[in-house]
Design an enzyme around this catalytic site. Structure first.
Site, PDB file in Angstrom:
ATOM      1  N   ARG A 244      -3.816   0.444  -6.819  1.00 37.79           N
ATOM      2  CA  ARG A 244      -3.344   1.512  -5.930  1.00 37.79           C
ATOM      3  C   ARG A 244      -3.314   2.877  -6.626  1.00 37.79           C
ATOM      4  O   ARG A 244      -2.436   3.697  -6.348  1.00 37.79           O
ATOM      5  CB  ARG A 244      -1.950   1.185  -5.375  1.00 37.79           C
ATOM      6  CG  ARG A 244      -1.922   0.002  -4.416  1.00 37.79           C
ATOM      7  CD  ARG A 244      -2.220   0.465  -3.008  1.00 37.79           C
ATOM      8  NE  ARG A 244      -2.223  -0.643  -2.076  1.00 37.79           N
ATOM      9  CZ  ARG A 244      -1.246  -0.904  -1.217  1.00 37.79           C
ATOM     10  NH1 ARG A 244      -0.184  -0.144  -1.190  1.00 37.79           N
ATOM     11  NH2 ARG A 244      -1.342  -1.910  -0.399  1.00 37.79           N
TER      12      ARG A 244
ATOM     13  N   ARG B  44       0.245   7.326  -2.656  1.00 41.66           N
ATOM     14  CA  ARG B  44       1.281   8.304  -2.309  1.00 41.66           C
ATOM     15  C   ARG B  44       2.028   8.916  -3.486  1.00 41.66           C
ATOM     16  O   ARG B  44       2.697   9.930  -3.323  1.00 41.66           O
ATOM     17  CB  ARG B  44       2.285   7.668  -1.346  1.00 41.66           C
ATOM     18  CG  ARG B  44       1.752   7.574   0.061  1.00 41.66           C
ATOM     19  CD  ARG B  44       2.637   6.715   0.921  1.00 41.66           C
ATOM     20  NE  ARG B  44       2.607   5.357   0.420  1.00 41.66           N
ATOM     21  CZ  ARG B  44       3.204   4.329   1.004  1.00 41.66           C
ATOM     22  NH1 ARG B  44       3.925   4.508   2.091  1.00 41.66           N
ATOM     23  NH2 ARG B  44       3.111   3.114   0.506  1.00 41.66           N
TER      24      ARG B  44
ATOM     25  N   ARG C 211      -3.990  13.189   2.981  1.00 45.40           N
ATOM     26  CA  ARG C 211      -3.554  12.330   4.079  1.00 45.40           C
ATOM     27  C   ARG C 211      -3.037  13.178   5.246  1.00 45.40           C
ATOM     28  O   ARG C 211      -3.299  12.881   6.410  1.00 45.40           O
ATOM     29  CB  ARG C 211      -2.461  11.406   3.577  1.00 45.40           C
ATOM     30  CG  ARG C 211      -2.008  10.348   4.546  1.00 45.40           C
ATOM     31  CD  ARG C 211      -1.023   9.468   3.807  1.00 45.40           C
ATOM     32  NE  ARG C 211      -0.476   8.393   4.587  1.00 45.40           N
ATOM     33  CZ  ARG C 211       0.539   8.530   5.409  1.00 45.40           C
ATOM     34  NH1 ARG C 211       1.085   9.707   5.613  1.00 45.40           N
ATOM     35  NH2 ARG C 211       0.996   7.477   6.049  1.00 45.40           N
TER      36      ARG C 211
ATOM     37  N   ASP D 287      -8.815  -0.407   2.755  1.00 41.47           N
ATOM     38  CA  ASP D 287      -7.698  -1.327   2.918  1.00 41.47           C
ATOM     39  C   ASP D 287      -8.227  -2.732   3.168  1.00 41.47           C
ATOM     40  O   ASP D 287      -9.366  -2.892   3.627  1.00 41.47           O
ATOM     41  CB  ASP D 287      -6.790  -0.903   4.072  1.00 41.47           C
ATOM     42  CG  ASP D 287      -5.418  -1.529   3.926  1.00 41.47           C
ATOM     43  OD1 ASP D 287      -4.609  -1.018   3.133  1.00 41.47           O
ATOM     44  OD2 ASP D 287      -5.172  -2.568   4.557  1.00 41.47           O
TER      45      ASP D 287
ATOM     46  N   TYR E 120      -1.571 -11.537   7.961  1.00 42.95           N
ATOM     47  CA  TYR E 120      -1.291 -10.313   8.736  1.00 42.95           C
ATOM     48  C   TYR E 120      -1.739 -10.477  10.186  1.00 42.95           C
ATOM     49  O   TYR E 120      -1.078 -10.010  11.115  1.00 42.95           O
ATOM     50  CB  TYR E 120      -1.992  -9.104   8.111  1.00 42.95           C
ATOM     51  CG  TYR E 120      -1.304  -8.605   6.859  1.00 42.95           C
ATOM     52  CD1 TYR E 120      -0.201  -7.750   6.943  1.00 42.95           C
ATOM     53  CD2 TYR E 120      -1.729  -8.996   5.601  1.00 42.95           C
ATOM     54  CE1 TYR E 120       0.447  -7.301   5.795  1.00 42.95           C
ATOM     55  CE2 TYR E 120      -1.088  -8.550   4.451  1.00 42.95           C
ATOM     56  CZ  TYR E 120      -0.009  -7.708   4.559  1.00 42.95           C
ATOM     57  OH  TYR E 120       0.637  -7.272   3.426  1.00 42.95           O
TER      58      TYR E 120
HETATM   59  O1  CP3 Z   1      -6.032   0.415  -5.247  1.00 40.27           O
HETATM   60  C1  CP3 Z   1      -6.415   1.435  -4.634  1.00 40.27           C
HETATM   61  O2  CP3 Z   1      -6.118   2.601  -4.965  1.00 40.27           O
HETATM   62  C2  CP3 Z   1      -7.371   1.244  -3.460  1.00 40.27           C
HETATM   63  C3  CP3 Z   1      -6.788   1.334  -2.192  1.00 40.27           C
HETATM   64  C4  CP3 Z   1      -6.025   0.173  -1.574  1.00 40.27           C
HETATM   65  C5  CP3 Z   1      -5.111   0.382  -0.497  1.00 40.27           C
HETATM   66  N1  CP3 Z   1      -4.723  -0.825  -0.028  1.00 40.27           N
HETATM   67  C6  CP3 Z   1      -4.723   1.690   0.032  1.00 40.27           C
HETATM   68  C7  CP3 Z   1      -3.487   1.791   0.804  1.00 40.27           C
HETATM   69  C8  CP3 Z   1      -6.098  -1.211  -1.795  1.00 40.27           C
HETATM   70  C9  CP3 Z   1      -6.858  -1.985  -2.859  1.00 40.27           C
HETATM   71  C10 CP3 Z   1      -5.283  -1.822  -0.791  1.00 40.27           C
HETATM   72  C11 CP3 Z   1      -5.142  -3.276  -0.633  1.00 40.27           C
HETATM   73  C12 CP3 Z   1      -4.107  -3.807   0.264  1.00 40.27           C
HETATM   74  N2  CP3 Z   1      -3.755  -3.366   1.513  1.00 40.27           N
HETATM   75  C13 CP3 Z   1      -3.373  -4.987   0.012  1.00 40.27           C
HETATM   76  C14 CP3 Z   1      -3.564  -5.875  -1.182  1.00 40.27           C
HETATM   77  C15 CP3 Z   1      -3.119  -5.219  -2.429  1.00 40.27           C
HETATM   78  C16 CP3 Z   1      -1.711  -5.442  -2.762  1.00 40.27           C
HETATM   79  O3  CP3 Z   1      -1.023  -4.417  -2.981  1.00 40.27           O
HETATM   80  O4  CP3 Z   1      -1.310  -6.598  -2.880  1.00 40.27           O
HETATM   81  C17 CP3 Z   1      -2.515  -5.197   1.108  1.00 40.27           C
HETATM   82  C18 CP3 Z   1      -1.512  -6.326   1.247  1.00 40.27           C
HETATM   83  C19 CP3 Z   1      -2.768  -4.187   2.047  1.00 40.27           C
HETATM   84  C20 CP3 Z   1      -2.174  -4.027   3.411  1.00 40.27           C
HETATM   85  C21 CP3 Z   1      -1.424  -2.780   3.497  1.00 40.27           C
HETATM   86  N3  CP3 Z   1      -2.003  -1.523   3.508  1.00 40.27           N
HETATM   87  C22 CP3 Z   1      -0.015  -2.616   3.575  1.00 40.27           C
HETATM   88  C23 CP3 Z   1       0.984  -3.746   3.557  1.00 40.27           C
HETATM   89  C24 CP3 Z   1       0.220  -1.235   3.622  1.00 40.27           C
HETATM   90  C25 CP3 Z   1       1.543  -0.531   3.757  1.00 40.27           C
HETATM   91  C26 CP3 Z   1       2.105  -0.554   2.379  1.00 40.27           C
HETATM   92  C27 CP3 Z   1       2.930   0.640   2.072  1.00 40.27           C
HETATM   93  O5  CP3 Z   1       3.180   0.792   0.863  1.00 40.27           O
HETATM   94  O6  CP3 Z   1       3.306   1.394   2.995  1.00 40.27           O
HETATM   95  C28 CP3 Z   1      -1.018  -0.570   3.553  1.00 40.27           C
HETATM   96  C29 CP3 Z   1      -1.239   0.892   3.564  1.00 40.27           C
HETATM   97  C30 CP3 Z   1      -1.921   1.455   2.376  1.00 40.27           C
HETATM   98  N4  CP3 Z   1      -3.075   0.977   1.835  1.00 40.27           N
HETATM   99  C31 CP3 Z   1      -1.546   2.638   1.677  1.00 40.27           C
HETATM  100  C32 CP3 Z   1      -2.525   2.852   0.708  1.00 40.27           C
HETATM  101  C33 CP3 Z   1      -2.635   4.019  -0.261  1.00 40.27           C
HETATM  102  C34 CP3 Z   1      -0.357   3.513   2.007  1.00 40.27           C
HETATM  103  C35 CP3 Z   1      -0.776   4.282   3.211  1.00 40.27           C
HETATM  104  C36 CP3 Z   1      -0.085   5.594   3.359  1.00 40.27           C
HETATM  105  O7  CP3 Z   1       0.988   5.597   3.961  1.00 40.27           O
HETATM  106  O8  CP3 Z   1      -0.667   6.610   2.908  1.00 40.27           O
END
Ligand code: CP3
Length: 354
Positions: A28, A32, A41, A78, A155
């Site tokens: 990640r 943020r 964003r 994502d 999910y």
């Molecule tokens: O690693 C990176 O920088 C690449 C980007 C990336 C994102 N999601 C961006 C993101 C990667 C590799 C993911 C994978 C992902 N997405 C997973 C598996 C990785 C892990 O952490 O176990 C999962 C379970 C998801 C599903 C998902 N996407 C959730 C549950 C959420 C909300 C989480 C939160 O913290 O609010 C997201 C949104 C998400 N994906 C964000 C980012 C940067 C936050 C979005 C935002 O509000 O800007």
């Protein structure tokens, strides 16, 4: 497009080849905690349009690369792009996490699912991959990724995040065949998707099995590992005359690392609950390891953070096959300066020890 890489330490470490120092990237890393991410964003309006507009996806992928001396970039996207392309009505409400308007609850819901064509419904992802490759211009490798069928399936069935996974576990006990049918569709979709990312320029790929760790050992083998094994088996192994290594990361899967190493992947991700020396014994030279600093260590004073990074490096020990990373994603509250402290500590140590 065959292009030499200025820094290929990450790819070499994944293939357990010797490197002059240990490579590092951060799960990640575009997110943020970075003010420039929050600005982009805001410009994009919401998270999904950030993912679906290749120019924005490229911009945020590059942000941590331009700020830090990271050894790999990861595609900004994502794991839920596949169910989004399956028309489940994905939304990300601010601070709420993902939700699906049309979750998968019945056999009829599964019947309706098609396998998305990565060159049509998911073309925005492969377009982003090629744009990012051009923009990185050979500095460091680019990682593509997808969720594991099990994790993405949770999910889809739960309709969003969950604490208890009651609906998907109920399906597992009541109608395992239906769940297998869902896993089979997701496996086919994921394999096409990852191979399309590789064809577009991804130089390594990672499978995120975030929720494998909530399963019993037998369920893990039956509903998660088995499908990841099919993906690993079908992945493109070489592109542009270079191996394209793959990484399997099951969060909470420390006890199953030996089984993970047995599916033929190149590397296994390790969360912070397993010591790397234990992990290394379990995989016994069959795969490289990626991990595993506690993400909360980024809240420690710099000296403590350095000591914790050193502890991870030393727990792996000497020899090739380690990619430094956190044990899970970086959290939004982290001070960006701390990431520089971490990267300098890892780079510095490795130069001394190599
Ligand atoms: O690693 C990176 O920088 C690449 C980007 C990336 C994102 N999601 C961006 C993101 C990667 C590799 C993911 C994978 C992902 N997405 C997973 C598996 C990785 C892990 O952490 O176990 C999962 C379970 C998801 C599903 C998902 N996407 C959730 C549950 C959420 C909300 C989480 C939160 O913290 O609010 C997201 C949104 C998400 N994906 C964000 C980012 C940067 C936050 C979005 C935002 O509000 O800007």
């Amino acid at each position: 497009m065959s292009q030499p890489l200025a820094n290929d330490l990450f790819l070499r470490a994944l293939l357990r080849q010797p490197t002059p120092r240990r490579p590092i990237w951060v799960m990640r890393q575009a997110g943020r905690y970075l003010p420039e991410y929050r600005a982009t964003r805001k410009k994009a309006g919401n998270f999904l349009s950030l993912c679906m507009t290749p120019d924005y996806a490229c911009e945020v992928t590059m942000q941590p690369i331009d700020r830090y001396k990271l050894d790999a970039a990861i595609l900004f996207s994502d794991i839920l792009t596949i169910p989004h392309a399956m028309n489940l009505g994905l939304e990300f409400e601010t601070g709420e996490g993902p939700t699906f308007a049309r979750p998968i609850r019945t056999p009829a819901d599964i019947d309706k699912l098609g396998v998305p064509d990565p060159n049509r419904e998911l073309k925005y992802v492969t377009d982003a991959v090629s744009l990012i490759r051009r923009t990185i211009n050979g500095r460091i490798p680019l990682i593509g990724f997808a969720g594991s069928p099990w994790t993405v399936g949770t999910y889809m069935v739960e309709g969003g995040g969950s604490k208890t996974f009651g609906l998907v576990k109920r399906m597992m006990y009541e109608s395992p065949r239906e769940l297998h049918r869902l896993m089979d569709i997701l496996t086919r979709a994921t394999l096409l998707y990852l191979n399309a990312q590789i064809a577009a320029g991804a130089q390594a790929v990672m499978v995120f099995d975030t929720w494998g760790g909530i399963l019993t050992p037998a369920q893990y083998e039956e509903f998660s590992l088995r499908y990841m094994a099919r993906i690993i088996e079908g992945l493109t192994r070489e592109a542009d005359g270079r191996r394209v290594p793959n990484i399997v990361f099951t969060k909470g899967g420390g006890a199953w690392l030996s089984k993970i190493a047995g599916i033929g992947c190149d590397a296994a991700g390790v969360d912070w609950c397993t010591d790397l020396s234990t992990a290394r014994k379990a995989v016994d030279g069959r795969v490289a390891l990626q991990g595993n600093l506690d993400p909360a260590a980024l809240f420690a004073p710099p000296d403590v953070l350095r000591a914790e990074a050193l502890r991870v490096l030393e727990s792996y020990g000497a020899g090739p096959g380690h990619v430094f990373n956190l044990g899970h994603g970086i959290t939004p509250e982290v001070n960006p300066e701390q990431v520089s402290v971490l990267i300098e500590a890892v780079h510095g140590y490795s130069v001394r020890s190599a």
